[in-house]
Design a protein around this motif. Structure first.
Motif, PDB file in Angstrom:
ATOM      1  N   ASN A 159       0.875  -1.316  -0.105  1.00  0.00           N
ATOM      2  CA  ASN A 159       0.225   0.120   0.052  1.00  0.00           C
ATOM      3  C   ASN A 159       0.952   1.423   0.161  1.00  0.00           C
ATOM      4  O   ASN A 159       1.714   1.385   0.911  1.00  0.00           O
ATOM      5  N   PHE A 160       0.623   2.084  -0.950  1.00  0.00           N
ATOM      6  CA  PHE A 160       1.758   3.200  -1.078  1.00  0.00           C
ATOM      7  C   PHE A 160       1.484   4.238  -0.022  1.00  0.00           C
ATOM      8  O   PHE A 160       2.398   4.934   0.506  1.00  0.00           O
ATOM      9  N   GLN A 207       3.188  10.491  -0.786  1.00  0.00           N
ATOM     10  CA  GLN A 207       2.994   9.257  -1.532  1.00  0.00           C
ATOM     11  C   GLN A 207       3.492   9.697  -3.244  1.00  0.00           C
ATOM     12  O   GLN A 207       4.181   8.744  -3.627  1.00  0.00           O
ATOM     13  N   SER A 235       5.726   6.757  -5.321  1.00  0.00           N
ATOM     14  CA  SER A 235       5.516   6.235  -6.541  1.00  0.00           C
ATOM     15  C   SER A 235       6.344   6.515  -7.338  1.00  0.00           C
ATOM     16  O   SER A 235       6.887   5.674  -8.233  1.00  0.00           O
ATOM     17  N   ARG A 272       8.576   3.636  -9.637  1.00  0.00           N
ATOM     18  CA  ARG A 272       8.727   3.612 -11.135  1.00  0.00           C
ATOM     19  C   ARG A 272      10.190   3.847 -11.664  1.00  0.00           C
ATOM     20  O   ARG A 272      10.400   3.076 -12.738  1.00  0.00           O
ATOM     21  N   GLU A 288       8.448  -4.401 -14.321  1.00  0.00           N
ATOM     22  CA  GLU A 288       7.579  -4.331 -13.395  1.00  0.00           C
ATOM     23  C   GLU A 288       7.683  -4.917 -11.901  1.00  0.00           C
ATOM     24  O   GLU A 288       7.962  -6.222 -12.054  1.00  0.00           O
ATOM     25  N   PHE A 299       5.337  -4.370  -9.161  1.00  0.00           N
ATOM     26  CA  PHE A 299       4.202  -4.413  -8.691  1.00  0.00           C
ATOM     27  C   PHE A 299       3.014  -4.689  -9.684  1.00  0.00           C
ATOM     28  O   PHE A 299       3.046  -3.793 -10.877  1.00  0.00           O
ATOM     29  N   ARG A 344      -0.660  -3.315  -9.976  1.00  0.00           N
ATOM     30  CA  ARG A 344      -1.158  -2.169  -9.450  1.00  0.00           C
ATOM     31  C   ARG A 344      -2.756  -2.330  -9.628  1.00  0.00           C
ATOM     32  O   ARG A 344      -3.181  -2.080 -10.761  1.00  0.00           O
ATOM     33  N   LYS A 387      -6.867  -1.377  -8.308  1.00  0.00           N
ATOM     34  CA  LYS A 387      -7.753  -0.478  -7.836  1.00  0.00           C
ATOM     35  C   LYS A 387      -7.544  -0.321  -6.271  1.00  0.00           C
ATOM     36  O   LYS A 387      -7.673   0.772  -5.685  1.00  0.00           O
ATOM     37  N   HIS A 402      -5.510  -2.762  -4.100  1.00  0.00           N
ATOM     38  CA  HIS A 402      -4.391  -3.149  -3.469  1.00  0.00           C
ATOM     39  C   HIS A 402      -3.386  -3.366  -4.425  1.00  0.00           C
ATOM     40  O   HIS A 402      -3.428  -3.611  -5.776  1.00  0.00           O
ATOM     41  N   LEU A 403      -2.040  -3.512  -3.948  1.00  0.00           N
ATOM     42  CA  LEU A 403      -0.734  -3.890  -4.851  1.00  0.00           C
ATOM     43  C   LEU A 403      -0.546  -5.420  -4.725  1.00  0.00           C
ATOM     44  O   LEU A 403      -0.961  -6.033  -3.505  1.00  0.00           O
TER      45      LEU A 403
END
Length: 315
Positions: free
Chosen positions: A17-18, A29, A33, A37, A46, A48, A50, A52, A54-55
């Motif tokens: 969770n960011f 945050q 993020s 990236r 990649e 994670f 991502r 809506k 949770h990660l």
């Protein structure tokens, strides 16, 4: 890829969770993020998935996580060693410990070690002996306190303590009124025993010495789970004795005829020589003596609530 980006990645991976990760890192945050990236771009993959809500770690993220944790831990250990060379003993010592007597052993050692090296801080991890060794193997712990037996081919060890094997008895069971319990008294009782394979084999041999077989209801890794079963009046636990917490629902009685004891060891891997704070801690422990009742010589005798039965042998 640098230490800071790895710290960011590990924190996000642990929280998934960011927002919570940013709070832990004391930052906002959006920059966090952005840093993740950038790390993904540097690695070309990649880390994670991502969603809506949770990660999730990708396969690459799962691969990187334990290595990043090990690298960060190595960096901390190296900084501590450099401070030690300058005569400034400070840093963090990570110890993985098995349940039972081990947390109380560790507490006594930490107290004594802190008197000499007040700048050292500690992180303790608790689980089974096998899990504790895995923590150390992965570089997530510097040392481990485990129950014997252990792999002497690959591990070095120092005897930490001994404790008697006991029966954890429901208070309503007539055996709870006896000051001690003979092993033969348990022949018709449902039993809860440790889950570790070597422990199961040892308990079977123990009963075999008097021509019996244990009537095992459950195998459990946790002493506390065995206490919970005994509280219900369902079965009697057979575990090495730990420090008693007053509990009106159970009684803990040392098992005799024949009496047995367990041993605990401070261990480390032979192929990972100790340096810095772990070495100082090992040397401190090595200088302690084990008293006849099984406790370390720096323990408070008024806080020792058990003794080894005469003639007890290692199980």
């Amino acid at each position: 890829m640098d230490f800071r980006s790895m710290e960011y990645f590990v924190t996000v991976a642990e929280e998934l969770n960011f927002t919570r990760a940013a709070e832990r890192l004391h930052m906002s945050q959006p920059p966090l993020s952005s840093q993740i990236r950038q790390l993904e771009e540097d690695l070309g993959t990649e880390l994670f998935i991502r969603g809506k809500r949770h990660l999730q770690l990708t396969p690459a993220g799962n691969l990187l996580l334990p290595r990043a944790q090990a690298i960060l831990n190595l960096a901390d250990s190296t900084r501590a060693e450099l401070r030690t060379l300058k005569g400034e003993v400070s840093g963090r010592l990570r110890i993985a410990i098995v349940e039972g007597r081990a947390p109380f052993i560790a507490a006594g050692w930490i107290t004594g070690f802190h008197r000499q090296y007040s700048g050292v801080r500690f992180s303790l991890w608790n689980g089974s002996s096998d899990d504790a060794l895995l923590q150390m193997e992965k570089g997530l712990s510097d040392l481990a306190i485990i129950a014997a037996p252990y792999d002497r081919e690959h591990l070095e060890g120092i005897l930490a303590a001994r404790e008697p094997w006991v029966a954890i008895i429901p208070a309503a069971n007539p055996l709870a009124d006896q000051p001690q319990v003979r092993l033969s008294d348990l022949k018709n009782e449902l039993l809860v025993i440790p889950q570790r394979k070597s422990r199961i084999e040892a308990i079977n041999r123990w009963f075999g010495e008097i021509g019996l077989e244990p009537n095992v209801l459950c195998e459990m890794s946790s002493y506390l789970d065995a206490v919970a079963i005994a509280e219900q009046g369902t079965a009697i636990g057979i575990f090495p004795k730990t420090t008693d917490t007053p509990n009106p629902l159970i009684r803990t009685r040392v098992i005799i005829n024949p009496a047995k004891y367990a041993e605990y060891y401070l261990v480390w891997y032979k192929n990972q020589p100790l340096r810095g704070i772990p070495l100082l801690f090992k040397n401190y422990v090595e200088g302690l003596e084990i008293e006849p009742n099984g406790t370390a010589s720096d323990s408070d005798p008024e806080k020792t609530d058990y003794s080894l039965p005469e003639g007890a042998r290692l199980l």
